[in-house]
Scaffold this active site. Structure first.
Site, short mmCIF file in Angstrom:
data_model
loop_
_atom_site.label_atom_id
_atom_site.label_comp_id
_atom_site.label_asym_id
_atom_site.label_seq_id
_atom_site.Cartn_x
_atom_site.Cartn_y
_atom_site.Cartn_z
N ILE A 295 -4.70 -5.61 -4.54
CA ILE A 295 -5.83 -5.50 -4.36
C ILE A 295 -6.07 -4.96 -2.79
O ILE A 295 -6.09 -3.67 -2.43
CB ILE A 295 -6.99 -6.58 -4.29
CG1 ILE A 295 -6.80 -7.15 -5.86
CG2 ILE A 295 -8.20 -6.52 -3.91
CD1 ILE A 295 -7.39 -8.56 -6.10
N CYS A 296 -6.17 -5.61 -1.63
CA CYS A 296 -6.17 -5.23 -0.35
C CYS A 296 -5.25 -4.42 0.49
O CYS A 296 -5.57 -3.43 1.03
CB CYS A 296 -6.70 -6.42 0.56
SG CYS A 296 -8.23 -7.14 0.03
N LEU A 297 -3.92 -4.86 -0.20
CA LEU A 297 -3.05 -3.85 0.26
C LEU A 297 -2.63 -2.67 -0.32
O LEU A 297 -2.77 -1.41 0.10
CB LEU A 297 -1.59 -4.69 0.02
CG LEU A 297 -0.04 -3.68 0.47
CD1 LEU A 297 -0.13 -3.41 1.82
CD2 LEU A 297 1.12 -4.65 -0.17
#
Length: 208
Positions: free
Chosen positions: A118-120
């Site tokens: 997700i965030c990476l």
């Protein structure tokens, strides 16, 4: 990747650390344990400081009250760097974050973030679109499942980012045992070998 530039150097790079928050660590279920992810993030932070690289730190959802701040053990390595809190799960969709990255003047980014898928992943694909080159540190991140983590890793590679590991970052950035970064590199590496031996026997120490 720009093959003309070859291996990465500390002068080329900025370190981006995204969403290393308690809530994220609690649900890591992929190949690197939460304890080792924490250690490897700390290793990246110590490396960036030792080699005088800019660091950009970000959190998600703190201002909305559903996530806590950066993990204290990680924050303690960052000498008062203030995190940029966001609403968007993609850090590069946040103007303050994007401006902070631009202000480093670096076009090569070493990125770690939770969770992998997700965030990476979202930050990395947006950074690539904006013309940055990205190394992502596979043992300083984790996913909600092994499948999620591995799928994120594969998506990033297909997008043109390059995987590495935390200790490999240290050694790539200094490389030369007779070079000017030898002493700060040794300090960081010895600290890591001492710390990692307390957590696992799966990471060998020494050598070069």
């Amino acid at each position: 990747m720009n093959k003309d530039l070859g291996v990465w150097t500390a002068d080329d790079c900025a370190l981006l650390l995204i969403d290393y928050q308690k809530e994220m660590f609690e649900v890591i279920r992929s190949e690197t344990s939460a304890d080792l992810v924490e250690l490897h993030v700390r290793l990246l932070a110590r490396t960036a400081k030792a080699f005088e690289m800019p660091i950009v730190l970000s959190t998600v959802g703190v201002g909305f009250g559903f996530n806590g701040p950066t993990l204290p053990a990680v924050l303690s390595e960052l000498d008062g760097i203030e995190p940029i809190d966001r609403a968007s799960m993609s850090a590069f969709e946040d103007q303050a974050f994007r401006e902070a990255v631009e202000a480093t003047g670096r076009k090569r980014l070493i990125i770690g973030g939770l969770h992998t898928e997700i965030c990476l992943t979202f930050a990395t694909v947006e950074a690539l679109k904006d013309g940055y080159e990205v190394l992502y540190v596979t043992d300083a991140v984790g996913g909600r499942s092994q499948t999620a983590h591995r799928t994120g890793i594969e998506r990033l590679a297909h997008a043109g980012a390059v995987p590495t590991t935390a200790l490999a970052v240290v050694t790539e950035l200094f490389r030369d045992w007779a070079g000017p970064l030898r002493e700060p590199a040794l300090d960081v590496i010895y600290w890591y070998f001492t710390a990692v031996s307390k957590l696992t026997d799966d990471v060998g120490g020494g050598g070069g």
